[in-house]
Scaffold this active site. Structure first.
Site, PDB file in Angstrom:
ATOM      1  N   CYS A 278      -5.708   0.002 -10.498  1.00 53.45           N
ATOM      2  CA  CYS A 278      -4.457   0.449  -9.863  1.00 53.45           C
ATOM      3  C   CYS A 278      -3.245  -0.217 -10.519  1.00 53.45           C
ATOM      4  CB  CYS A 278      -4.493   0.173  -8.367  1.00 53.45           C
ATOM      5  SG  CYS A 278      -5.679   1.226  -7.471  1.00 53.45           S
TER       6      CYS A 278
ATOM      7  N   CYS B  29      -8.887  -4.033  -2.898  1.00 51.83           N
ATOM      8  CA  CYS B  29      -7.627  -3.556  -3.473  1.00 51.83           C
ATOM      9  C   CYS B  29      -6.674  -3.160  -2.350  1.00 51.83           C
ATOM     10  CB  CYS B  29      -7.877  -2.348  -4.389  1.00 51.83           C
ATOM     11  SG  CYS B  29      -6.363  -1.620  -5.071  1.00 51.83           S
TER      12      CYS B  29
ATOM     13  N   HIS C 147       1.681   4.211  -3.008  1.00 50.39           N
ATOM     14  CA  HIS C 147       1.631   5.678  -2.970  1.00 50.39           C
ATOM     15  C   HIS C 147       2.868   6.295  -3.622  1.00 50.39           C
ATOM     16  CE1 HIS C 147      -2.069   6.099  -0.828  1.00 50.39           C
ATOM     17  NE2 HIS C 147      -1.624   5.645   0.323  1.00 50.39           N
TER      18      HIS C 147
ATOM     19  N   HIS D 281      -5.721   6.459  -2.804  1.00 46.71           N
ATOM     20  CA  HIS D 281      -6.588   5.440  -2.218  1.00 46.71           C
ATOM     21  C   HIS D 281      -7.648   5.013  -3.224  1.00 46.71           C
ATOM     22  CE1 HIS D 281      -5.433   6.680   2.101  1.00 46.71           C
ATOM     23  NE2 HIS D 281      -4.685   5.689   1.666  1.00 46.71           N
TER      24      HIS D 281
ATOM     25  N   CYS E 221      -5.917  -3.779  -7.558  1.00 42.12           N
ATOM     26  CA  CYS E 221      -7.035  -4.075  -8.441  1.00 42.12           C
ATOM     27  C   CYS E 221      -6.579  -3.792  -9.875  1.00 42.12           C
ATOM     28  CB  CYS E 221      -8.259  -3.219  -8.083  1.00 42.12           C
ATOM     29  SG  CYS E 221      -8.062  -1.450  -8.414  1.00 42.12           S
TER      30      CYS E 221
ATOM     31  N   HIS F 295       0.832  -1.201   0.000  1.00 42.23           N
ATOM     32  CA  HIS F 295       0.000   0.000   0.000  1.00 42.23           C
ATOM     33  C   HIS F 295       0.876   1.263   0.000  1.00 42.23           C
ATOM     34  CE1 HIS F 295      -3.590   2.433   1.154  1.00 42.23           C
ATOM     35  NE2 HIS F 295      -2.685   3.159   1.779  1.00 42.23           N
ATOM     36  N   GLU F 296       1.817   1.334   0.930  1.00 41.64           N
ATOM     37  CA  GLU F 296       2.660   2.539   1.026  1.00 41.64           C
ATOM     38  C   GLU F 296       3.559   2.679  -0.205  1.00 41.64           C
ATOM     39  OE1 GLU F 296       1.927   4.833   2.985  1.00 41.64           O
ATOM     40  OE2 GLU F 296       0.732   3.737   4.449  1.00 41.64           O
TER      41      GLU F 296
END
Length: 181
Positions: free
Chosen positions: A168, A146, A134, A140, A165, A130-131
């Site tokens: 993304c 996702c 970014h 987000h 997903c 996740h990080e």
């Protein structure tokens, strides 16, 4: 080839780091390399909160970027915060190269539950992806499964997968193609 560099901040069991590197390599299709372990970042400790400022730590990570760095991920067992939130699982430079994640609140024992190493590995991988997402300019995502969906609690982390997903993933792929030109 650029690598995902993993910087342990504090003492971290080797099995946590090796499992994380395997998962990150699979998700980003980039090799990982470990940087030497460093002590807890005392400069970022807030005595009143008894937590560490992830923003202050993140600001120092940019000094460690080298020509081999695709992304730099600091991993730590310390409790992190940003001023407007009680805690954070991690923080990243949007469109930058650096991110930090903490597994302090990802551990079952933090909530008074029995140790579950497998669950810890899953949660840490999800928050790390996740990080790092970014850092690839990915915001987000509305798709709750996702990996880029927001994580306000471990229950939300447990609902999502460790993968992007299709939308993304396409965004990351198009950014990677642009960067190769």
């Amino acid at each position: 080839m650029n690598h995902i560099q993993i910087l342990p901040l504090g003492s971290i069991p080797p099995e946590i780091l090796s499992g994380l590197a395997t998962g990150l390599t699979m998700e980003f299709r980039q090799p990982c390399e470990f940087l030497p372990e460093e002590p807890d970042p005392a400069f970022a400790y807030n005595v009143t909160r008894q937590q560490y400022s992830s923003t202050e730590i993140l600001a120092t990570l940019t000094q460690r970027v080298t020509e081999r760095t695709g992304r730099l991920l600091a991993v730590t067992p310390i409790d992190l915060y940003i001023p407007i939130l009680t805690f954070v699982f991690g923080e990243a430079q949007l469109t930058g190269l650096c991110a930090i994640v903490s597994y302090h609140r990802l551990r079952q024992e933090f909530y008074g539950l029995p140790v579950d190493k497998k669950l810890l590995h899953h949660r840490l991988l999800k928050e790390s992806v996740h990080e790092l997402g970014h850092t690839h300019s990915i915001q987000h995502c509305e798709e709750y499964q996702c990996v880029m969906s927001p994580s306000h609690s471990v229950e939300w982390i447990d609902l999502k997968t460790s993968s992007f997903c299709s939308t993304c993933r396409a965004n990351i792929s198009s950014l990677a193609a642009t960067n190769r030109m």
